[in-house]
Design a protein around this motif. Structure first.
Motif, PDB file in Angstrom:
ATOM      1  N   UNK A  20     -37.127  36.710  49.609  1.00 43.02           N
ATOM      2  CA  UNK A  20     -36.928  35.275  49.777  1.00 43.02           C
ATOM      3  C   UNK A  20     -38.020  34.479  49.057  1.00 43.02           C
ATOM      4  N   UNK A  21     -39.189  35.082  48.874  1.00 39.87           N
ATOM      5  CA  UNK A  21     -40.277  34.403  48.167  1.00 39.87           C
ATOM      6  C   UNK A  21     -39.921  34.060  46.726  1.00 39.87           C
ATOM      7  N   UNK A  22     -38.901  34.681  46.161  1.00 39.04           N
ATOM      8  CA  UNK A  22     -38.458  34.283  44.823  1.00 39.04           C
ATOM      9  C   UNK A  22     -38.064  32.809  44.779  1.00 39.04           C
ATOM     10  N   UNK A  23     -37.521  32.303  45.877  1.00 34.81           N
ATOM     11  CA  UNK A  23     -37.016  30.928  45.893  1.00 34.81           C
ATOM     12  C   UNK A  23     -37.817  30.015  46.819  1.00 34.81           C
ATOM     13  N   UNK A  24     -38.569  30.575  47.763  1.00 34.17           N
ATOM     14  CA  UNK A  24     -39.320  29.758  48.720  1.00 34.17           C
ATOM     15  C   UNK A  24     -40.701  30.359  48.969  1.00 34.17           C
ATOM     16  N   UNK A  25     -41.501  30.541  47.917  1.00 42.59           N
ATOM     17  CA  UNK A  25     -42.789  31.227  48.101  1.00 42.59           C
ATOM     18  C   UNK A  25     -43.746  30.489  49.024  1.00 42.59           C
ATOM     19  N   UNK A  26     -43.828  29.169  48.921  1.00 47.41           N
ATOM     20  CA  UNK A  26     -44.760  28.421  49.781  1.00 47.41           C
ATOM     21  C   UNK A  26     -44.354  28.519  51.244  1.00 47.41           C
ATOM     22  N   UNK A  27     -43.054  28.458  51.493  1.00 45.19           N
ATOM     23  CA  UNK A  27     -42.578  28.479  52.871  1.00 45.19           C
ATOM     24  C   UNK A  27     -42.797  29.837  53.528  1.00 45.19           C
ATOM     25  N   UNK A  28     -42.619  30.912  52.765  1.00 45.79           N
ATOM     26  CA  UNK A  28     -42.828  32.245  53.335  1.00 45.79           C
ATOM     27  C   UNK A  28     -44.316  32.481  53.597  1.00 45.79           C
ATOM     28  N   UNK A  29     -45.141  32.057  52.663  1.00 46.09           N
ATOM     29  CA  UNK A  29     -46.589  32.237  52.833  1.00 46.09           C
ATOM     30  C   UNK A  29     -47.133  31.393  53.974  1.00 46.09           C
ATOM     31  N   UNK A  30     -46.564  30.202  54.173  1.00 47.92           N
ATOM     32  CA  UNK A  30     -47.085  29.285  55.183  1.00 47.92           C
ATOM     33  C   UNK A  30     -47.092  29.900  56.575  1.00 47.92           C
ATOM     34  N   UNK A  31     -46.181  30.811  56.843  1.00 47.89           N
ATOM     35  CA  UNK A  31     -46.134  31.481  58.153  1.00 47.89           C
ATOM     36  C   UNK A  31     -47.426  32.260  58.382  1.00 47.89           C
ATOM     37  N   UNK A  32     -47.858  33.013  57.366  1.00 43.30           N
ATOM     38  CA  UNK A  32     -49.095  33.777  57.499  1.00 43.30           C
ATOM     39  C   UNK A  32     -50.308  32.864  57.579  1.00 43.30           C
ATOM     40  N   UNK A  33     -50.299  31.799  56.785  1.00 38.44           N
ATOM     41  CA  UNK A  33     -51.421  30.864  56.801  1.00 38.44           C
ATOM     42  C   UNK A  33     -51.596  30.251  58.186  1.00 38.44           C
ATOM     43  N   UNK A  34     -50.482  29.890  58.817  1.00 35.46           N
ATOM     44  CA  UNK A  34     -50.563  29.311  60.158  1.00 35.46           C
ATOM     45  C   UNK A  34     -51.099  30.329  61.160  1.00 35.46           C
ATOM     46  N   UNK A  35     -50.644  31.559  61.045  1.00 36.40           N
ATOM     47  CA  UNK A  35     -51.118  32.603  61.953  1.00 36.40           C
ATOM     48  C   UNK A  35     -52.617  32.820  61.765  1.00 36.40           C
ATOM     49  N   UNK A  36     -53.062  32.872  60.508  1.00 36.06           N
ATOM     50  CA  UNK A  36     -54.482  33.070  60.240  1.00 36.06           C
ATOM     51  C   UNK A  36     -55.330  31.917  60.760  1.00 36.06           C
ATOM     52  N   UNK A  37     -54.753  30.719  60.788  1.00 36.69           N
ATOM     53  CA  UNK A  37     -55.472  29.555  61.298  1.00 36.69           C
ATOM     54  C   UNK A  37     -55.525  29.535  62.821  1.00 36.69           C
ATOM     55  N   UNK A  38     -54.884  30.502  63.455  1.00 37.60           N
ATOM     56  CA  UNK A  38     -54.896  30.575  64.904  1.00 37.60           C
ATOM     57  C   UNK A  38     -53.806  29.791  65.587  1.00 37.60           C
ATOM     58  N   UNK A  39     -52.929  29.177  64.792  1.00 36.31           N
ATOM     59  CA  UNK A  39     -51.845  28.375  65.353  1.00 36.31           C
ATOM     60  C   UNK A  39     -50.582  29.222  65.384  1.00 36.31           C
ATOM     61  N   UNK A  40     -50.484  30.091  66.371  1.00 37.29           N
ATOM     62  CA  UNK A  40     -49.346  31.006  66.435  1.00 37.29           C
ATOM     63  C   UNK A  40     -48.040  30.282  66.732  1.00 37.29           C
ATOM     64  N   UNK A  41     -48.118  29.167  67.464  1.00 39.87           N
ATOM     65  CA  UNK A  41     -46.900  28.399  67.733  1.00 39.87           C
ATOM     66  C   UNK A  41     -46.341  27.818  66.435  1.00 39.87           C
ATOM     67  N   UNK A  42     -47.221  27.323  65.592  1.00 38.88           N
ATOM     68  CA  UNK A  42     -46.779  26.788  64.304  1.00 38.88           C
ATOM     69  C   UNK A  42     -46.236  27.902  63.421  1.00 38.88           C
ATOM     70  N   UNK A  43     -46.882  29.051  63.437  1.00 37.53           N
ATOM     71  CA  UNK A  43     -46.387  30.185  62.658  1.00 37.53           C
ATOM     72  C   UNK A  43     -44.972  30.545  63.091  1.00 37.53           C
ATOM     73  N   UNK A  44     -44.743  30.565  64.401  1.00 39.13           N
ATOM     74  CA  UNK A  44     -43.402  30.878  64.902  1.00 39.13           C
ATOM     75  C   UNK A  44     -42.399  29.809  64.485  1.00 39.13           C
ATOM     76  N   UNK A  45     -42.822  28.548  64.526  1.00 38.97           N
ATOM     77  CA  UNK A  45     -41.917  27.460  64.148  1.00 38.97           C
ATOM     78  C   UNK A  45     -41.542  27.547  62.663  1.00 38.97           C
ATOM     79  N   UNK A  46     -42.534  27.793  61.816  1.00 37.53           N
ATOM     80  CA  UNK A  46     -42.264  27.907  60.391  1.00 37.53           C
ATOM     81  C   UNK A  46     -41.379  29.119  60.094  1.00 37.53           C
ATOM     82  N   UNK A  47     -41.613  30.195  60.828  1.00 40.67           N
ATOM     83  CA  UNK A  47     -40.790  31.387  60.658  1.00 40.67           C
ATOM     84  C   UNK A  47     -39.332  31.106  61.039  1.00 40.67           C
ATOM     85  N   UNK A  48     -39.152  30.363  62.119  1.00 40.08           N
ATOM     86  CA  UNK A  48     -37.807  30.020  62.563  1.00 40.08           C
ATOM     87  C   UNK A  48     -37.079  29.148  61.533  1.00 40.08           C
TER      88      UNK A  48
END
Length: 298
Positions: free
Chosen positions: A213-241
């Motif tokens: 999916x990163x072929x077409x939405x690289x920023x959106x796929x990466x943002x999930x990990x970035x949110x998790x690394x920032x400690x915002x697991x709720x945001x990571x889950x929301x972005x993943x959804x």
């Protein structure tokens, strides 16, 4: 908050890049490949996996595979990692492709178990050791039994982890328990190869993802990990959804990811035996894609 104290060997966010073809499908479109690679790196990809499943490796020649690695290396320089898929059903051929990829400028290798012949685990282990001994490049085991017909059993992975050049696993086995057990006992970097497992595997200690999916939405796929690394697991889950509707259409609609990516990208046709997506599928993909792009990456 950081996810890990160690840097994964190939970065965190990798794209399983499609192989662009000319309109006739007869040749690899190296100019388009260069542009796509540059764009993906600019949009947050730490690495690119070339000549893998999504890259239509079964229908590209050895010469095309080498040319693609060279072209992308030339385009992105040292700004991102290149991992070259070199897996075949033949150990000798896999070794040849591994050496070719090293000479072409790859930073690492992605290797599946030999398919069709369905070798026992001792032979699977011997295959990987032969390939790992053939070059100086780090190697990722590609565990995808749904395609190869052969699992890399956790016990086999544990033994292979002692090899100095076996450093990672691309995990498409859908066995989170097995993966977690190996993570607990080794320093191997586990990369999710299934979009729905990106966040769950990362949460239990995975290194990141190798995403179609990163072929077409690289920023959106990466943002999930970035949110998790920032400690915002709720945001990571929301972005993943938010990603799920597009990811489901691209990866679970009965069509290979290569087909659905190329339905969304200007990357030329797919090669037979694959066939292009029909109009109804394309319309659904585009609607989901446009809806995702309208939402901020927050």
């Amino acid at each position: 908050m950081t996810h890990s104290t160690t840097t994964p060997p190939f970065g965190r966010a990798l794209c399983a890049m499609v192989t662009p073809f000319t309109p006739s499908g007869e040749d690899v479109d190296l100019d388009r490949a260069r542009k796509l690679a540059v764009d993906l790196v600019a949009e947050g990809c730490d690495g690119l996996v070339l000549n893998g499943t999504t890259g239509e490796s079964p229908t590209t020649t050895d010469a095309e595979k080498a040319a693609l690695v060279r072209a992308v290396r030339d385009a992105i320089g040292a700004s991102a990692v290149i991992v070259a898929g070199v897996g075949t059903a033949d150990t000798r051929h896999t070794v040849e492709l591994a050496r070719q990829a090293e000479a072409a400028g790859a930073d690492g290798l992605l290797v599946v178990p030999p398919y069709y012949s369905r070798p026992p685990q001792e032979a699977v282990e011997a295959h990987f050791r032969r390939v790992a001994d053939a070059t100086g490049l780090p190697l990722a085991l590609y565990d995808i039994p749904g395609r190869t017909g052969t699992r890399i059993e956790p016990a086999t992975v544990l033994r292979l982890s002692a090899h100095p050049r076996v450093v990672a696993v691309k995990d498409c086995a859908y066995d989170l328990m097995g993966s977690t057990k190996v993570l607990a006992r080794t320093s191997l970097a586990y990369y999710s190869g299934c979009e729905e497992m990106n966040l769950p595997l990362y949460a239990v200690g995975g290194a990141g993802f190798i995403s179609t999916v990163a072929n077409v939405a690289p920023r959106q796929v990466r943002a999930v990990l970035d949110a998790f690394d920032a400690g915002d697991t709720a945001r990571a889950a929301r972005l993943n959804q938010r990603l799920l509707p597009l990811a489901e259409l691209m990866m679970a609609s009965g069509l290979p990811g290569t087909v659905t990516v190329k339905a969304l990208l200007d990357a030329g046709p797919v090669r037979e035996p694959l066939q292009p997506a029909g109009r109804e599928v394309v319309d659904g993909l585009r609607a989901a894609y446009e809806e995702l792009l309208q939402e901020p990456v927050t």
